[in-house]
Design a protein around this motif. Structure first.
Motif, PDB file in Angstrom:
ATOM      1  N   THR A 125       0.725  -1.185   0.372  1.00 26.01           N
ATOM      2  CA  THR A 125      -0.662   0.119  -0.486  1.00 26.01           C
ATOM      3  C   THR A 125       0.844   1.500  -0.637  1.00 26.01           C
ATOM      4  O   THR A 125       1.881   1.314   0.594  1.00 26.01           O
ATOM      5  N   ALA A 126       0.370   2.210  -0.566  1.00 29.81           N
ATOM      6  CA  ALA A 126       0.955   3.561  -0.653  1.00 29.81           C
ATOM      7  C   ALA A 126       0.297   5.101  -0.771  1.00 29.81           C
ATOM      8  O   ALA A 126      -1.041   4.187  -1.167  1.00 29.81           O
ATOM      9  N   VAL A 127       0.557   5.865  -0.910  1.00 27.71           N
ATOM     10  CA  VAL A 127       0.000   7.323  -0.132  1.00 27.71           C
ATOM     11  C   VAL A 127       0.410   7.697  -1.753  1.00 27.71           C
ATOM     12  O   VAL A 127       1.691   8.672  -1.335  1.00 27.71           O
TER      13      VAL A 127
ATOM     14  N   THR B 273      -3.331   5.329  -5.692  1.00 22.58           N
ATOM     15  CA  THR B 273      -2.564   5.358  -7.462  1.00 22.58           C
ATOM     16  C   THR B 273      -0.779   4.863  -7.373  1.00 22.58           C
ATOM     17  O   THR B 273      -0.812   4.058  -8.353  1.00 22.58           O
ATOM     18  N   GLN B 274      -0.504   4.617  -6.097  1.00 23.03           N
ATOM     19  CA  GLN B 274       0.902   4.134  -6.557  1.00 23.03           C
ATOM     20  C   GLN B 274       1.196   2.870  -5.634  1.00 23.03           C
ATOM     21  O   GLN B 274       2.125   2.152  -4.976  1.00 23.03           O
ATOM     22  N   ASP B 275      -0.200   2.320  -5.463  1.00 24.06           N
ATOM     23  CA  ASP B 275       0.303   0.748  -4.773  1.00 24.06           C
ATOM     24  C   ASP B 275       0.221  -0.561  -5.438  1.00 24.06           C
ATOM     25  O   ASP B 275       0.323  -0.232  -7.091  1.00 24.06           O
ATOM     26  N   ILE B 276       1.068  -0.984  -5.412  1.00 26.62           N
ATOM     27  CA  ILE B 276       1.733  -2.272  -5.862  1.00 26.62           C
ATOM     28  C   ILE B 276       0.636  -3.660  -5.851  1.00 26.62           C
ATOM     29  O   ILE B 276       0.240  -3.812  -4.882  1.00 26.62           O
ATOM     30  N   LEU B 277       0.284  -3.675  -7.489  1.00 26.49           N
ATOM     31  CA  LEU B 277      -0.228  -4.775  -7.175  1.00 26.49           C
ATOM     32  C   LEU B 277      -0.149  -6.178  -7.633  1.00 26.49           C
ATOM     33  O   LEU B 277       0.658  -5.579  -8.710  1.00 26.49           O
ATOM     34  N   GLY B 278      -1.072  -7.063  -6.665  1.00 23.16           N
ATOM     35  CA  GLY B 278      -0.035  -8.240  -7.759  1.00 23.16           C
ATOM     36  C   GLY B 278      -1.228  -8.808  -8.901  1.00 23.16           C
ATOM     37  O   GLY B 278      -2.367  -8.790  -8.134  1.00 23.16           O
ATOM     38  N   ARG B 279      -0.967  -9.573 -10.135  1.00 22.15           N
ATOM     39  CA  ARG B 279      -2.123 -10.470 -10.138  1.00 22.15           C
ATOM     40  C   ARG B 279      -1.884 -12.061 -10.707  1.00 22.15           C
ATOM     41  O   ARG B 279      -0.839 -12.217 -10.615  1.00 22.15           O
ATOM     42  N   TYR B 280      -2.415 -12.546  -9.520  1.00 23.72           N
ATOM     43  CA  TYR B 280      -2.321 -13.847  -9.362  1.00 23.72           C
ATOM     44  C   TYR B 280      -3.259 -14.862 -10.196  1.00 23.72           C
ATOM     45  O   TYR B 280      -4.527 -14.646 -10.219  1.00 23.72           O
ATOM     46  N   VAL B 281      -2.918 -15.479 -10.599  1.00 26.64           N
ATOM     47  CA  VAL B 281      -3.975 -16.802 -11.592  1.00 26.64           C
ATOM     48  C   VAL B 281      -4.145 -18.090 -10.839  1.00 26.64           C
ATOM     49  O   VAL B 281      -3.339 -19.117 -10.506  1.00 26.64           O
ATOM     50  N   ILE B 282      -5.372 -18.606 -10.430  1.00 23.67           N
ATOM     51  CA  ILE B 282      -5.519 -19.609  -9.121  1.00 23.67           C
ATOM     52  C   ILE B 282      -6.701 -20.524 -10.497  1.00 23.67           C
ATOM     53  O   ILE B 282      -7.629 -20.430 -11.070  1.00 23.67           O
ATOM     54  N   SER B 283      -5.807 -21.335 -10.325  1.00 20.66           N
ATOM     55  CA  SER B 283      -6.668 -22.895 -10.660  1.00 20.66           C
ATOM     56  C   SER B 283      -7.727 -23.892  -9.834  1.00 20.66           C
ATOM     57  O   SER B 283      -6.953 -24.066  -8.966  1.00 20.66           O
ATOM     58  N   LEU B 284      -8.961 -23.777 -10.452  1.00 21.65           N
ATOM     59  CA  LEU B 284      -9.424 -25.059  -9.392  1.00 21.65           C
ATOM     60  C   LEU B 284      -9.766 -25.841 -10.320  1.00 21.65           C
ATOM     61  O   LEU B 284     -10.244 -25.396 -11.625  1.00 21.65           O
ATOM     62  N   GLU B 285     -10.617 -27.408  -9.411  1.00 23.89           N
ATOM     63  CA  GLU B 285     -10.673 -27.993 -10.436  1.00 23.89           C
ATOM     64  C   GLU B 285     -12.507 -27.863 -10.471  1.00 23.89           C
ATOM     65  O   GLU B 285     -12.674 -26.971  -9.859  1.00 23.89           O
TER      66      GLU B 285
ATOM     67  N   TYR C 151       1.665  -4.683 -10.973  1.00 27.20           N
ATOM     68  CA  TYR C 151       2.407  -3.117 -11.290  1.00 27.20           C
ATOM     69  C   TYR C 151       1.889  -2.060 -10.294  1.00 27.20           C
ATOM     70  O   TYR C 151       1.138  -3.227  -9.445  1.00 27.20           O
ATOM     71  N   ARG C 152       1.647  -1.094 -10.385  1.00 24.84           N
ATOM     72  CA  ARG C 152       1.356   0.674  -9.787  1.00 24.84           C
ATOM     73  C   ARG C 152       0.059   0.000 -10.385  1.00 24.84           C
ATOM     74  O   ARG C 152      -0.768   0.033 -11.290  1.00 24.84           O
ATOM     75  N   ARG C 153      -0.748   0.757  -8.856  1.00 21.93           N
ATOM     76  CA  ARG C 153      -2.075   0.735  -9.463  1.00 21.93           C
ATOM     77  C   ARG C 153      -2.665   1.541 -11.242  1.00 21.93           C
ATOM     78  O   ARG C 153      -3.271   1.799 -11.910  1.00 21.93           O
ATOM     79  N   GLY C 154      -1.529   3.082 -10.472  1.00 25.24           N
ATOM     80  CA  GLY C 154      -2.110   4.173 -11.578  1.00 25.24           C
ATOM     81  C   GLY C 154      -1.313   3.671 -13.212  1.00 25.24           C
ATOM     82  O   GLY C 154      -1.516   4.394 -13.750  1.00 25.24           O
ATOM     83  N   SER C 155      -0.835   2.723 -13.424  1.00 28.19           N
ATOM     84  CA  SER C 155       0.160   1.810 -14.160  1.00 28.19           C
ATOM     85  C   SER C 155      -1.166   1.624 -15.315  1.00 28.19           C
ATOM     86  O   SER C 155      -0.786   0.626 -15.550  1.00 28.19           O
ATOM     87  N   VAL C 156      -1.593   2.908 -16.274  1.00 30.45           N
ATOM     88  CA  VAL C 156      -2.101   2.051 -17.147  1.00 30.45           C
ATOM     89  C   VAL C 156      -1.940   1.466 -18.860  1.00 30.45           C
ATOM     90  O   VAL C 156      -2.375   1.075 -18.786  1.00 30.45           O
ATOM     91  N   GLU C 157      -1.007   2.563 -18.345  1.00 27.36           N
ATOM     92  CA  GLU C 157      -0.224   2.269 -19.992  1.00 27.36           C
ATOM     93  C   GLU C 157       0.485   0.995 -20.296  1.00 27.36           C
ATOM     94  O   GLU C 157       0.437   0.945 -21.449  1.00 27.36           O
ATOM     95  N   THR C 158       0.701  -0.002 -19.132  1.00 31.90           N
ATOM     96  CA  THR C 158       1.818  -0.680 -19.425  1.00 31.90           C
ATOM     97  C   THR C 158       0.425  -2.390 -19.050  1.00 31.90           C
ATOM     98  O   THR C 158       1.286  -2.825 -18.974  1.00 31.90           O
ATOM     99  N   GLN C 159      -0.357  -1.871 -18.386  1.00 35.03           N
ATOM    100  CA  GLN C 159      -1.311  -3.010 -18.225  1.00 35.03           C
ATOM    101  C   GLN C 159      -1.772  -3.931 -19.386  1.00 35.03           C
ATOM    102  O   GLN C 159      -0.856  -5.292 -18.838  1.00 35.03           O
ATOM    103  N   SER C 160      -1.099  -4.177 -19.957  1.00 31.98           N
ATOM    104  CA  SER C 160      -2.285  -5.250 -21.535  1.00 31.98           C
ATOM    105  C   SER C 160      -0.914  -5.378 -21.524  1.00 31.98           C
ATOM    106  O   SER C 160      -0.991  -6.997 -21.937  1.00 31.98           O
TER     107      SER C 160
END
Length: 147
Positions: free
Chosen positions: A99-101, A104-116, A130-139
């Motif tokens: 978390t950050a103040v 928009t500077q929070d660091i988010l992690g994207r995780y893939v969870i596999s369920l049976e 990625y940083r929450r505010g970084s929309v240009e590199t999300q793709s």
């Protein structure tokens, strides 16, 4: 006249202090239960139907219920749910890794969870950060491969 005004103001002040104290106690009780934010603890067994198979909504709800505990960071949201080829589900969750103040500077992690197909966790892994505010590199970050 000033005495009655003072008594009225004192009563109002005491009432505000009492309500604030009650709210603080309630917040401390909620924090001590181990839950983060306003998310409810959900029993995975309550989500799964009696036939044992889960559908898209069940997969989303299971992912939401287990992501924070499984990954060890507060859940920000479930952003994708889809079927896997091997008769299971792929749930993509975002968690707040730092978390950050401002937020928009929070660091988010994207995780893939596999369920049976019965809702048990088959595996998980981080697909990107990625940083929450970084929309240009999300793709680029979100080009996750199936795990």
């Amino acid at each position: 006249m000033t005495d009655s005004t003072s008594d009225s103001e004192t009563d109002e002040f005491d009432d505000v202090v009492d309500r604030l104290s009650a709210a603080v106690e309630k917040t401390e009780d909620d924090d001590s239960s181990g839950q983060t934010g306003t998310a409810k603890t959900v029993d995975v067994d309550e989500i799964i139907d009696s036939d044992g198979d889960i559908d898209l909504y069940d997969a989303r709800d299971i992912g939401r219920a287990i992501a924070g505990d499984l990954i060890g960071s507060p859940l920000d949201g479930i952003v994708e749910v889809g079927e896997q080829d091997d008769d299971g589900w792929r749930v993509v969750a975002e968690v707040v890794e730092r978390t950050a103040v401002p937020d928009t500077q929070d660091i988010l992690g994207r995780y893939v969870i596999s369920l049976e197909s019965d809702g048990t966790v088959h595996g998980y892994g981080r697909a990107g950060r990625y940083r929450r505010g970084s929309v240009e590199t999300q793709s680029e970050i979100f080009a996750t491969e199936e795990r």
